[in-house]
Design a protein around this motif. Structure first.
Motif, short mmCIF file in Angstrom:
data_model
loop_
_atom_site.label_atom_id
_atom_site.label_comp_id
_atom_site.label_asym_id
_atom_site.label_seq_id
_atom_site.Cartn_x
_atom_site.Cartn_y
_atom_site.Cartn_z
N ASN A 28 0.76 -1.31 -0.03
CA ASN A 28 0.00 0.01 0.06
C ASN A 28 0.92 1.29 0.00
O ASN A 28 0.36 2.35 0.48
CB ASN A 28 -1.02 0.05 1.29
N HIS A 29 2.14 1.18 -0.34
CA HIS A 29 2.90 2.37 -0.49
C HIS A 29 2.41 2.97 -2.02
O HIS A 29 2.32 2.17 -2.93
CB HIS A 29 4.43 2.03 -0.65
N GLU A 30 2.81 4.11 -2.12
CA GLU A 30 2.42 5.04 -3.28
C GLU A 30 3.66 5.40 -4.23
O GLU A 30 4.78 5.82 -3.66
CB GLU A 30 1.88 6.09 -2.80
N ILE A 31 3.71 4.87 -5.51
CA ILE A 31 4.82 5.21 -6.30
C ILE A 31 4.60 6.69 -6.88
O ILE A 31 3.54 6.89 -7.57
CB ILE A 31 5.13 4.30 -7.54
N VAL A 32 5.60 7.60 -6.83
CA VAL A 32 5.30 9.13 -7.29
C VAL A 32 6.36 9.20 -8.09
O VAL A 32 7.51 8.58 -8.38
CB VAL A 32 5.39 10.05 -6.18
N ASN A 33 6.00 10.44 -9.01
CA ASN A 33 6.83 10.76 -10.26
C ASN A 33 7.83 11.70 -10.13
O ASN A 33 8.63 11.94 -10.69
CB ASN A 33 5.88 11.31 -11.11
N SER A 34 8.06 12.14 -8.83
CA SER A 34 9.31 13.24 -8.49
C SER A 34 9.77 13.09 -7.18
O SER A 34 9.00 12.73 -6.19
CB SER A 34 8.69 14.70 -8.86
N GLU A 35 11.16 13.45 -6.83
CA GLU A 35 11.66 13.42 -5.69
C GLU A 35 11.11 14.15 -4.83
O GLU A 35 10.88 14.26 -3.56
CB GLU A 35 13.10 13.41 -5.84
N GLU A 36 10.47 15.59 -5.12
CA GLU A 36 10.06 16.56 -4.33
C GLU A 36 8.54 15.87 -3.55
O GLU A 36 8.22 15.99 -2.43
CB GLU A 36 9.58 17.59 -5.15
N GLN A 37 7.98 14.95 -4.30
CA GLN A 37 6.53 14.40 -3.82
C GLN A 37 6.88 13.32 -2.80
O GLN A 37 6.01 12.75 -1.97
CB GLN A 37 5.86 13.98 -4.83
N ALA A 38 8.25 12.57 -2.90
CA ALA A 38 8.39 11.37 -1.93
C ALA A 38 8.98 11.71 -0.65
O ALA A 38 9.61 12.80 -0.36
CB ALA A 38 9.58 10.74 -2.79
N ASP A 39 8.62 10.63 -0.05
CA ASP A 39 9.09 10.50 1.49
C ASP A 39 10.46 9.70 1.44
O ASP A 39 11.46 9.77 2.34
CB ASP A 39 8.03 9.71 2.38
N VAL A 40 10.56 8.72 0.40
CA VAL A 40 11.77 7.88 0.27
C VAL A 40 12.27 8.01 -1.13
O VAL A 40 11.13 7.89 -2.16
CB VAL A 40 11.33 6.35 0.66
N LEU A 41 13.33 7.87 -1.24
CA LEU A 41 14.19 7.92 -2.65
C LEU A 41 14.73 6.46 -2.79
O LEU A 41 15.49 6.19 -2.05
CB LEU A 41 15.04 9.24 -2.89
N VAL A 42 14.69 6.16 -3.95
CA VAL A 42 15.26 4.94 -4.40
C VAL A 42 15.94 5.11 -5.80
O VAL A 42 15.28 5.44 -6.60
CB VAL A 42 14.19 3.52 -4.54
N ILE A 43 17.22 4.93 -5.71
CA ILE A 43 17.87 4.85 -7.02
C ILE A 43 18.44 3.51 -7.51
O ILE A 43 19.32 2.70 -6.57
CB ILE A 43 19.13 5.91 -6.89
N ASN A 44 18.01 2.97 -8.65
CA ASN A 44 18.56 1.87 -8.92
C ASN A 44 19.87 1.91 -10.08
O ASN A 44 19.52 2.46 -11.19
CB ASN A 44 17.31 0.93 -9.73
N THR A 45 20.93 1.55 -9.42
CA THR A 45 22.25 1.86 -10.35
C THR A 45 22.89 1.04 -11.25
O THR A 45 22.39 -0.24 -11.36
CB THR A 45 23.31 2.23 -9.12
N CYS A 46 23.73 1.58 -11.96
CA CYS A 46 24.30 0.72 -12.86
C CYS A 46 25.88 1.05 -12.76
O CYS A 46 26.16 2.20 -12.43
CB CYS A 46 23.98 1.25 -14.53
N ALA A 47 26.61 0.09 -13.00
CA ALA A 47 28.00 0.06 -12.68
C ALA A 47 28.94 -0.30 -13.99
O ALA A 47 30.29 -0.48 -13.75
CB ALA A 47 28.46 -0.50 -11.36
N VAL A 48 28.49 -0.69 -15.19
CA VAL A 48 28.90 -1.18 -16.16
C VAL A 48 30.21 -0.52 -16.60
O VAL A 48 31.06 -1.19 -17.30
CB VAL A 48 27.74 -1.51 -17.25
N ARG A 49 30.16 0.74 -16.90
CA ARG A 49 31.25 1.43 -17.02
C ARG A 49 31.75 2.73 -16.14
O ARG A 49 30.98 3.17 -15.42
CB ARG A 49 30.77 2.33 -18.59
#
Length: 418
Positions: A28-49
């Motif tokens: 029941n958490h809500e996915i939002v479209n901007s960091e300003e709207q959010a309580d929690v920030l999730v960054i899914n990272t890449c490290a290939v280069r």
């Protein structure tokens, strides 16, 4: 809570993000479209280069300064957790093989570090537009010397076939028109399951589902594709499967392939391409090439250019070798930077010339096109049966059209609806 996601990297990373979103929405958490709207920030990272890592480092620092709860997920978290901790000491870390712990990381008051856990209990029920990205396996069976992703996704773990097929069925019922089966190496699917199911079987099951949709299969290593090629060709014979193969050759020189620890020869790769094209004359074979890997001298680089001319790939992802920490290739004698840059420029120039030639051959043809995405200036982007993008006007998303190809570029085709 309201949660904002940023995703970088490959299609598998995108699928992992959709899986994490699905788990959180189930709580029941809500996915939002901007960091300003959010309580929690999730960054899914890449490290290939290396340049990708620098971009990740900068973005992690920016997000950590917002004062909001931060979760760093993905391959940088898995391959270089110490680096991430130094950048954002208060953040939680979720490796790409522990994305099922994203709920714990979001909901816990404590900092969570989970670099290797169980496969998530669900596959994505979230997708954008008409394309559903479904991970079929995590990790690979290879050990390429240049690859840092292997440090983050240490072992091959295939999702159960029933789980994948059911996820695809539900996506089709929700309106998905393209099912993208993705993985670090899709040809490795099932090797860890201890049963007689492989990629061809899975593609057969998904493509036999009811509905108007197409199946696209992601990257597969040549050595594992070679072992099951006849079965793969039979599975691709289904009209619901795009005639598209992503087979990274990486180099046109056998000595460099050995330095990379790739498990095939150039003659074996050529044979795979010949067999595919014999079965499907109008096929899209896409490849990856690394320029400037240790061991590549001028003759070896010329071999790569000659292979590009010989096999005339539909699309090539060309990258300059990037030294990655804790990999075997990083410990080898390196090709000087200016030489790598000069070779990259020559390879890209040749690729653009070849691609323009190949795409010009489509001009004047009438082709069946499935329109999937919005383009620029009120255009739409469709895909041919061999997955080449076609820019059209006056078309509705999700519908098939016959398009006459009127123009081309190195990247796509232009068409008018017949």
């Amino acid at each position: 809570m309201r949660i904002y996601f940023e995703t970088y990297g490959c299609a598998l990373n995108k699928g992992d993000t959709y899986s994490m979103m699905t788990l959180l929405k189930g709580r029941n958490h809500e996915i939002v479209n901007s960091e300003e709207q959010a309580d929690v920030l999730v960054i899914n990272t890449c490290a290939v280069r290396m340049e990708t890592e620098e971009k990740m480092k900068k973005r992690i620092l920016e997000l950590s300064k917002t004062g909001k709860k931060l979760v760093v997920a993905g391959c940088l978290a898995g391959a270089e957790p110490g680096l991430v901790m130094s950048l954002a000491p208060q953040s939680s870390l979720i490796g790409p093989q522990s994305i099922g712990d994203v709920v714990k990381a979001v909901e816990s008051r404590e900092r969570i570090v989970s670099l290797h856990g169980e496969l998530p209990s669900v596959l994505p029920s979230v997708f954008e537009g008409l394309i559903s990205v479904i991970p079929i396996a995590d990790g690979c069976a290879g050990s390429c010397n240049f690859c840092i992703t292997k440090l983050a996704r240490k072992e091959l773990r295939s999702y159960p076939p029933r789980m994948i097929v059911e996820t695809a069925r539900k996506a089709i019922e929700k309106g998905a028109k393209e099912i993208e089966l993705t993985g670090q190496d899709t040809a490795a699917y099932g090797l860890d399951l201890g049963r007689d199911i492989r990629l061809a079987d899975l593609v057969g099951e998904v493509s036999s589902l009811e509905g108007d949709f197409m199946v696209r299969v992601g990257m597969m290593t040549p050595e594992l594709a070679m072992r099951q090629l006849d079965d793969l060709l039979d599975a691709w014979d289904n009209p619901k499967v795009y005639k598209f193969f992503h087979l990274p050759v990486q180099s046109g020189n056998d000595q460099v392939l050995r330095a990379m620890n790739r498990k095939y020869t150039l003659d074996e790769f050529r044979e795979i391409v010949r067999e595919i094209r014999k079965r499907f004359p109008l096929v899209n074979i896409t490849t990856d090439i690394i320029v400037g890997h240790p061991g590549e001298d001028e003759n070896a680089f010329e071999d790569t250019l000659n292979l590009m001319k010989e096999l005339r790939f539909e699309r090539i992802h060309i990258a300059m070798y990037s030294l990655r920490p804790n990999t075997r290739s990083a410990m080898m004698t390196q090709v000087p930077g200016p030489i790598k840059k000069e070779r990259l420029k020559r390879a890209v120039t040749l690729y653009e010339e070849l691609s323009r030639e190949i795409h010009r051959e489509y001009v004047g043809r009438k082709m069946k096109v499935l329109v999937l995405e919005n383009g620029k200036d009120n255009t739409k982007i469709g895909r041919t049966l061999n997955y080449i993008p076609v820019i059209v006007k006056d078309a509705d998303l999700g519908k098939w059209y016959e398009a006459e190809i009127t123009d081309s570029s190195f990247f796509d085709l232009r068409g008018s609806i017949v």
